[in-house]
Design a protein around this motif. Structure first.
Motif, mmCIF file in Angstrom:
data_model
loop_
_atom_site.group_PDB
_atom_site.id
_atom_site.type_symbol
_atom_site.label_atom_id
_atom_site.label_comp_id
_atom_site.label_asym_id
_atom_site.label_seq_id
_atom_site.Cartn_x
_atom_site.Cartn_y
_atom_site.Cartn_z
ATOM 1 N N VAL A 1 42.792 34.250 47.587
ATOM 2 C CA VAL A 1 43.899 33.868 45.730
ATOM 3 C C VAL A 1 45.521 34.527 45.612
ATOM 4 N N HIS A 2 45.563 35.621 46.557
ATOM 5 C CA HIS A 2 46.816 36.146 46.406
ATOM 6 C C HIS A 2 47.590 36.048 48.043
ATOM 7 N N ASP A 3 48.338 36.265 48.021
ATOM 8 C CA ASP A 3 49.718 35.578 49.291
ATOM 9 C C ASP A 3 49.854 37.193 49.556
ATOM 10 N N GLU B 1 43.995 43.170 38.530
ATOM 11 C CA GLU B 1 43.717 41.644 38.115
ATOM 12 C C GLU B 1 42.775 41.430 37.239
ATOM 13 N N PRO B 2 43.868 41.966 35.978
ATOM 14 C CA PRO B 2 42.468 41.972 34.668
ATOM 15 C C PRO B 2 42.314 40.510 33.986
ATOM 16 N N ASP B 3 40.835 40.453 33.349
ATOM 17 C CA ASP B 3 40.348 40.216 32.571
ATOM 18 C C ASP B 3 41.643 39.307 31.928
ATOM 19 N N VAL B 4 41.925 38.492 31.274
ATOM 20 C CA VAL B 4 42.840 37.643 30.884
ATOM 21 C C VAL B 4 42.463 38.200 29.053
ATOM 22 N N VAL C 1 38.459 35.175 39.656
ATOM 23 C CA VAL C 1 37.990 35.939 40.605
ATOM 24 C C VAL C 1 36.548 36.250 40.077
ATOM 25 N N ALA C 2 35.777 35.973 41.984
ATOM 26 C CA ALA C 2 34.503 36.365 41.834
ATOM 27 C C ALA C 2 34.431 37.994 42.149
ATOM 28 N N THR D 1 32.100 36.233 37.538
ATOM 29 C CA THR D 1 33.567 34.948 38.034
ATOM 30 C C THR D 1 34.470 35.099 36.418
ATOM 31 N N LYS D 2 35.456 36.601 36.866
ATOM 32 C CA LYS D 2 36.792 36.446 35.381
ATOM 33 C C LYS D 2 37.925 35.317 35.672
ATOM 34 N N ARG D 3 37.876 35.429 34.771
ATOM 35 C CA ARG D 3 39.875 34.632 34.731
ATOM 36 C C ARG D 3 40.862 35.493 34.632
ATOM 37 N N ALA D 4 41.512 35.955 35.482
ATOM 38 C CA ALA D 4 42.391 37.269 35.942
ATOM 39 C C ALA D 4 43.826 36.537 35.913
#
Length: 830
Positions: A101-103, A158-161, A183-184, A189-192
């Motif tokens: 999920v991250h380059d 990658e904080p939770d939104v 992000v798992a 799984t959270k939306r980060a």
């Protein structure tokens, strides 16, 4: 070795930083020692987003042990003044949590932070603690390993939104949200909000140490720039007789025959200026910047020296049109800012000082023997000198206006920055584009020389990918500023219909010259200069290029070069022109279909000019003639340094320079009715052992004039100017004597190198030698040019800019727009 692995090998010393909150340290977490403390923090509702409140002490201990055993993660305990206060995890985001999920970039370091929950008693809470901890942690992550940090290039979080507190704290530390991702994490799984923070992001953030985006705009640097420009204003505007400073009481000017030093006063409405100056021939003033005082009212309360205020106070005398005052002040303010920036670069060693420049221009014996590397040294010394110039035009006060440049633009494109840029190439539809080629040059030959085979193939492929035929297009280089600010906006319609197709940057790197829109090829110095349109306002003009005007440029250059090369006297002087070999201009835009000509017609054109580098020999060095008027931050003059390094007398040195510069210009005028614009940046001097031996004249197409009725090739008639003998002589009087030599004479006299009497005597001797060697020119019918006449008309440059700051002269008829202030005594009069 990753930043994480490097940190693991140096667990001993703790990272420490001290601020208003106290001393904050980070050390590797110990599962046995720290599990209970961390367990108490995780159990608190404030730590809910960690989702670890279900773990007991043993579970936390096992968790910490697992992190410690993982080569891609580390755990850290943070203390404030020795007390456990926060917990940090760092990890490799390419391998932990964010894979897929991250380059990740090399040097990326993931980070989690948990600050101990606040005490229940509000009075016991420490204000600003979380800010202090967050700042310390990010600083630790980004600090180099030699300073005890982790050496990360970027910190990734990658904080939770939904965690608004964390989002706010991240923003305060300079984190930039890239995008939202899923992000798992531990079965959940959270939306980060995937975010990154580089060193420059953190430094500029509220929690960082802060940055100074404009370090040159400091009181000391600005005060120096104000005084320098005020001295120039007092000197040049007095030279143009816009006012007359008076002797200041008993401390007046020196008696005739002395060095002309005196104390002067200029009384304006409510404000008085006093200063020390030396006066020379041609009413040339050299004002001492440090001597200037500005006082107000009968009490003579001292005021700061401020060149903008000086111009405002002089406005009743200057009479800048009311609707243009602000434009002039803006150009002057930009000149002030550039002066402060140049001063800062000199003081910090970012630009070379005069001893370094002189050393590069006077090669040693070993360098002269190394012919193989000499071409590189010639180009490097030439461009180092070009970038080191600090004055700009010696006569104009507001000469670094560059209205349209941002601070970033200034740093990227200003000549004195010496940065390298890549041109952006466009494909311009052939039916709307004109390519003019000089003698012996073909379209294929031009593009084959200026573009590599890889570039030409790539450009053709990019056109074909858009279903466009490369044969339908010509290639046109544009300045990167012009591409960014003009093409996608001003010419949006042309780009959208594929009349202009952006192809991307070229491979070669170029360096901006003092004329700012002319660029020198640093990758291949033997290749042409490229001159491009640049839609910024600078020194009385929008710096564009007219496609229509340039159609005849190669033709005119070929004719002028033929005249110069065919004259044995000019060949003997080594005088040459740098021929403008090709020009290209686009006219398919709507601006070319309006009833009235406009500046927008001058925004898409370019020309190619020969480089002087291939026309020099080992041991020779190139320098702009403007360098002879340059003084560095310590006041040292390059001309003085060259005279002293040359090993010959000052008069001999001066005579060699005049033989390369004045003699051929006089000959061009008297023998061929040819007049150039021979100011400092338009001459490239060739030096050997610090002595000027010959010169290249450039900027032919826009500046050359034929002052008579001699035959011209078809299409070149625009360069003709029918003038009388008095105006013909002013080509030398105004542009050479007043425009260049009076400044050089002042420098050599002030430095004690050569008195001005001897200076002008040598000038007269050069004129007499030319007359003696060419008696036939004096008797030419209708050619009564007398360069040793008693007086000549005093043409004024600043008056032109003050009259019209947007277009100070009509380039098509410059003679009729000049302004005069009486006459000047000719320093070489019989």
């Amino acid at each position: 070795m990753t930043a994480l692995a490097a940190a693991r090998t140096a667990r001993g010393p703790a990272f420490a930083t001290t601020g208003r909150a106290g001393t904050i340290t980070l050390e590797p977490a110990d599962p046995g020692r720290d599990a209970a403390t961390l367990r108490s923090w995780l159990a608190h509702p404030a730590s809910a987003f960690w989702r670890m409140d279900h773990l007991d002490v043993a579970g936390v201990r096992a968790y910490l042990a697992g992190v410690a055993a993982d080569d891609d993660q580390d755990a850290w305990l943070g203390r404030l003044d020795g007390e456990p206060t926060f917990y940090v995890e760092t990890y490799d985001p390419a391998r932990v949590l964010l894979g897929g999920v991250h380059d990740a970039e090399p040097g990326d370091l993931g980070m989690h932070l948990l600050v101990a929950p606040p005490p229940a008693d509000p009075a016991a809470r420490r204000h600003g603690l979380t800010d202090a901890v967050m700042g310390a942690v990010v600083r630790c992550c980004l600090a180099p390993r030699r300073a005890g940090g982790l050496g990360a290039g970027r910190v990734v979080v990658e904080p939770d939104v939904a965690n608004r507190a964390a989002l706010a704290k991240n923003a305060a530390a300079g984190f930039r949200v890239l995008r939202e991702v899923d992000v798992a994490d531990g079965g959940h799984t959270k939306r980060a909000a995937l975010s990154v923070c580089a060193a420059e992001d953190f430094a500029a953030s509220p929690l960082g140490p802060g940055t100074d985006p404009a370090p040159h705009l400091r009181p000391g640097l600005a005060a120096h720039a104000h005084r320098h420009l005020a001295a120039k204003a007092l000197g040049e505007l007095a030279h143009e007789r816009l006012f007359r400073p008076e002797p200041d009481g008993e401390a007046g000017p020196g008696e005739p025959g002395t060095d002309g030093r005196g104390r002067y006063v200029l009384a304006l409405d409510g404000v008085t200026y006093r200063f020390t100056a030396r006066t020379f021939a041609l009413e040339h003033w050299v004002v001492d910047p440090s001597s200037i005082t500005r006082t107000a009212g009968p009490s003579e309360a001292e005021l700061p020296v401020d060149v903008l205020e000086l111009v405002a106070e002089l406005q009743p005398l200057l009479q800048v049109p009311d609707d243009l005052v602000a434009t002039y002040l803006e150009e002057l303010s930009a000149t002030l800012a550039a002066g402060a920036a140049k001063r800062e670069r000199e003081l910090t060693g970012a630009s070379p000082q005069v001893p370094d420049l002189a050393a590069a221009l006077v090669p040693g014996t070993a360098e002269r023997r190394d012919a193989a590397g000499d071409e590189h040294r010639r180009a490097a010394a030439f461009q180092a000198t070009e970038a080191a110039m600090t004055e700009g035009h010696p006569g104009f006060l507001a000469n670094n206006g560059r209205i349209g440049f941002s601070l970033d633009d200034y740093r990227a494109y200003a000549p004195e920055r010496g940065e390298r840029v890549r041109l952006v190439w466009l494909a311009a539809r052939r039916e709307h584009t004109h390519l003019a080629l000089g003698e012996g040059l073909t379209e294929q030959g031009l593009y084959s020389a200026e573009l590599s085979g890889a570039e030409r193939a790539a450009f053709a492929d990019r056109l074909a990918a858009r279903s466009l035929d490369p044969a339908d297009y010509l290639y046109l280089p544009v300045h990167p500023w012009q591409w960014q600010h003009r093409l996608p906006v001003t010419f949006a319609a042309d780009v959208a219909r594929d009349d202009l197709v952006p192809l991307g940057p070229g491979a070669d790197e170029y360096q901006p010259q003092q004329s700012i829109r002319t660029l020198f090829n640093r990758t291949r110095p033997d290749r042409h200069y490229v001159k491009v349109a640049l839609a910024i306002q600078n020194m009385g003009f929008l710096r564009g290029l007219s496609p229509q005007y340039m159609r005849a440029t190669p033709l005119i250059n070929d004719w002028v070069a033929g005249v110069v090369e065919g004259d044995p006297t000019l060949r003997a002087c080594g005088f040459e022109v740098l021929r403008e070999r090709a020009s290209v201009g686009y006219t398919g835009d709507v601006y070319h279909r309006t009833a009235t000509p406009n500046a927008h017609r001058k925004m898409l054109a370019a020309l190619w000019r020969s480089s002087p580098v291939p026309r020099t020999a080992p041991g020779e060095r190139l320098a702009t003639m403007a360098s002879l008027l340059h003084r560095d931050a310590r006041g040292r003059a390059l001309a003085t340094a060259l005279v002293r390094a040359s090993g010959i007398g000052a008069e001999e040195w001066l005579r060699a320079y005049l033989d390369a510069y004045l003699y051929p210009l006089v000959h061009c005028l008297l023998a061929h009715d040819l007049a150039f614009m021979p100011h400092g940046e338009n001459l490239v001097l060739v030096l050997r052992d610090g002595v000027v031996r010959r010169a290249f004249m450039k900027d032919i197409g826009e500046e050359v004039a034929v002052l008579g009725d001699r035959a011209l090739p078809a299409g070149a008639e625009r360069v003709r100017a029918d003038v009388d003998d008095e105006e013909r002589a002013r080509v030398i009087f105004t542009d050479v004597f007043d425009g260049v030599l009076r400044h050089l004479a002042g420098i050599l006299a002030v430095d004690g190198v050569l008195g001005e009497g001897r200076f002008w005597a040598v000038v007269g001797q050069v004129l007499d030698r030319h007359a003696a060697e060419h008696p036939d020119l004096a008797s030419r019918p209708g050619r009564g040019v007398d360069l040793r006449a008693p007086r000549f008309a005093h043409a004024c440059l600043n008056r032109l800019q003050l009259r019209n700051t947007l277009e100070m002269v009509d380039l098509a008829d410059q003679s009729s727009t000049l302004l005069y202030a009486g006459t000047l005594a000719n320093p070489v009069a019989r």
